[in-house]
Design a protein around this motif. Structure first.
Motif, short mmCIF file in Angstrom:
data_model
loop_
_atom_site.label_atom_id
_atom_site.label_comp_id
_atom_site.label_asym_id
_atom_site.label_seq_id
_atom_site.Cartn_x
_atom_site.Cartn_y
_atom_site.Cartn_z
N ARG A 24 5.85 5.43 42.66
CA ARG A 24 6.53 4.09 43.24
C ARG A 24 5.18 3.13 43.74
N ILE A 25 4.99 2.22 42.74
CA ILE A 25 3.85 1.22 42.91
C ILE A 25 4.29 -0.27 43.31
N GLY A 26 3.78 -0.83 44.13
CA GLY A 26 3.98 -2.29 44.51
C GLY A 26 3.14 -2.99 43.84
N MET A 27 3.60 -3.58 42.63
CA MET A 27 2.74 -4.25 41.44
C MET A 27 2.18 -5.61 42.21
N THR A 28 2.93 -6.23 42.82
CA THR A 28 2.45 -7.43 43.44
C THR A 28 1.16 -7.29 44.16
N THR A 29 1.07 -6.36 45.09
CA THR A 29 -0.23 -6.18 45.70
C THR A 29 -1.18 -5.66 44.96
N LEU A 30 -0.82 -4.64 44.10
CA LEU A 30 -1.95 -3.86 43.26
C LEU A 30 -2.57 -5.21 42.27
N LYS A 88 6.37 -13.89 45.00
CA LYS A 88 6.24 -14.01 46.52
C LYS A 88 6.73 -12.36 47.09
N GLU A 89 7.74 -12.05 46.49
CA GLU A 89 8.19 -10.74 47.02
C GLU A 89 7.45 -9.75 46.07
N GLU A 90 7.37 -8.29 46.80
CA GLU A 90 6.73 -7.19 46.16
C GLU A 90 7.79 -6.74 45.11
N VAL A 91 7.19 -6.52 43.88
CA VAL A 91 7.96 -6.09 42.74
C VAL A 91 7.41 -4.73 42.65
N ALA A 92 8.24 -3.51 42.44
CA ALA A 92 7.85 -2.05 42.31
C ALA A 92 8.21 -1.75 41.09
N VAL A 93 7.29 -0.96 40.33
CA VAL A 93 7.56 -0.09 39.34
C VAL A 93 7.11 1.36 39.46
N TYR A 94 7.81 2.19 38.65
CA TYR A 94 7.40 3.69 38.62
C TYR A 94 6.37 3.92 37.65
N GLY A 129 -11.44 -21.80 27.47
CA GLY A 129 -10.24 -22.92 28.03
C GLY A 129 -9.24 -22.27 28.81
N LEU A 130 -8.09 -22.79 28.91
CA LEU A 130 -7.04 -22.35 29.80
C LEU A 130 -6.65 -20.93 29.71
N VAL A 131 -6.64 -20.08 30.98
CA VAL A 131 -6.23 -18.78 30.99
C VAL A 131 -5.10 -18.67 31.88
N VAL A 132 -3.78 -18.32 31.56
CA VAL A 132 -2.64 -18.31 32.39
C VAL A 132 -2.43 -16.68 32.61
N ILE A 133 -2.32 -16.21 34.06
CA ILE A 133 -1.81 -14.97 34.34
C ILE A 133 -0.80 -14.95 35.01
N ARG A 134 0.30 -14.06 34.64
CA ARG A 134 1.59 -14.09 35.35
C ARG A 134 2.27 -12.58 35.51
N PHE A 135 2.90 -12.49 36.56
CA PHE A 135 3.86 -11.33 36.66
C PHE A 135 5.18 -11.61 36.84
N GLU A 136 6.14 -11.22 36.27
CA GLU A 136 7.43 -11.59 36.20
C GLU A 136 8.48 -10.42 36.33
N GLN A 137 9.61 -10.52 37.29
CA GLN A 137 10.56 -9.47 37.22
C GLN A 137 11.55 -10.04 36.36
N HIS A 138 12.21 -9.22 35.44
CA HIS A 138 13.18 -9.74 34.83
C HIS A 138 14.46 -8.75 35.18
N HIS A 139 15.45 -8.70 34.46
CA HIS A 139 16.90 -8.04 34.68
C HIS A 139 16.51 -6.43 34.67
N LYS A 140 15.66 -5.97 33.47
CA LYS A 140 15.48 -4.58 33.18
C LYS A 140 13.95 -4.28 33.15
N THR A 141 13.15 -5.42 33.28
CA THR A 141 11.84 -4.96 33.06
C THR A 141 10.97 -5.70 33.81
N ALA A 142 9.66 -5.47 34.06
CA ALA A 142 8.85 -6.17 35.03
C ALA A 142 7.51 -6.53 33.78
N ASP A 143 6.96 -7.68 33.71
CA ASP A 143 6.26 -7.99 32.77
C ASP A 143 4.80 -8.72 33.33
N PHE A 144 3.63 -8.32 32.91
CA PHE A 144 2.36 -8.87 33.24
C PHE A 144 1.77 -9.39 31.94
#
Length: 303
Positions: free
Chosen positions: A155-161, A186-192, A215-230
């Motif tokens: 179990r990895i805390g992706m937000t912290t990593l 803002k909250e920690e999102v975990a993946v295995y 130019g512009l660089v956008v970096i985002r991490f989002e939690q969806h219903h079944k996946t976590a996307d970087f």
């Protein structure tokens, strides 16, 4: 008695006729298969006599023919990829090695000044580090793609990593004059997954972005219903759709898609690691912007 004899004779005649038709059909099948195997025709086996057993046999023979054709195509493709890989590896190793030999020859000259000597030694060191990184990447990719390579799932805390990894790239982005737009939950999102593998994937993608983004660089991490996307989005107007299709191919050698390590294997390693973790790494081009997305499946307990 006469009627019975006539009936038996009729049955025997019908059986003989059926047998003759079957023999003829088998002969036709044999001839069709012979011509197909000799490549004089691409037509597969067809039947003129309806017989369920013969039809089933023809279907299996045609299916086997398809498997042979597919295997031959795969063999040719693998051979071509191997030849291309050897050419690419030879080119990538020869380039820094030739440079190193050239500057060593300059260092042997008696007329060089101490300043020139220091400059040449620095260049040789840099080229040697590049060659070392190149060989390490080739070795690492061969290990990752082997069947014996195993990852540790935890179990990895992706937000912290992600935060820690992005902090490590702050100076490199700053040197390129890039201020990325970062969107993290803002909250920690975990993946295995395997933590070291995830960190390697993130570093390779960020290194590639630092090296090639404009130019512009956008970096985002989002939690969806079944996946976590970087996701990383950056301008890439010099890329084409064909480039993007082969972006993670280790045999693709367009200079503008090479990773920051200079080996051209950074993205291939990231893709292989994501596959090993049962995740995915994809790339899309929209309106001159390149979007690379890492996706991990979430367990039900973490949604």
């Amino acid at each position: 008695m006469l009627i019975i004899t006539l009936i038996l004779a009729t049955v025997v005649a019908l059986l003989l006729a059926r047998l003759l038709l079957l023999r003829r059909e088998l002969g036709r099948m044999t001839e069709q298969l012979r011509r197909y195997n000799k490549r004089t025709t691409g037509k597969k086996i067809d039947l003129t006599l309806f017989d369920r057993r013969l039809e089933a046999l023809a279907v299996q023979i045609n299916r086997q023919s398809d498997l042979i054709v597919d295997a031959e195509a795969l063999r040719r493709r693998t051979e071509n990829e191997l030849r291309q890989a050897i050419a690419n590896i030879s080119h990538d190793i020869r380039t820094p090695l030739t440079s190193i030999i050239g500057f060593i020859q300059l260092l042997e000259a008696e007329s060089i000044t101490p300043e020139e000597k220091l400059e040449y030694v620095t260049i040789v060191k840099n080229r040697t580090r590049r060659l070392q990184a190149l060989l390490n990447d080739f070795f690492e990719l061969s290990l990752i793609e082997s069947s014996d390579y195993r990852l540790k799932t935890e179990r990895i805390g992706m937000t912290t990593l992600l935060t820690d990894t992005l902090v490590g790239f702050y100076d490199r982005f700053n040197e390129r004059g890039i201020t990325p737009e970062i969107r993290l939950p803002k909250e920690e999102v975990a993946v295995y997954a395997d933590e070291s593998a995830v960190r390697r994937v993130l570093e390779n993608l960020l290194a590639n972005t630092v090296e090639h983004a404009t130019g512009l660089v956008v970096i985002r991490f989002e939690q969806h219903h079944k996946t976590a996307d970087f996701t990383i989005v950056n301008e890439a107007k010099e890329l084409s759709e064909s480039d993007v299709r082969f972006l993670f191919d280790r045999f693709y050698t367009v200079d503008r898609t090479r990773s920051a390590q200079g080996s051209g294997l950074g993205l291939s390693i990231a893709k292989s690691l994501m596959d090993k973790m049962n995740g995915s790494l994809t790339a899309e081009l929209h309106g001159g912007n390149l979007t690379m997305t890492c996706r991990w499946k979430l367990r039900s307990t973490d949604r």
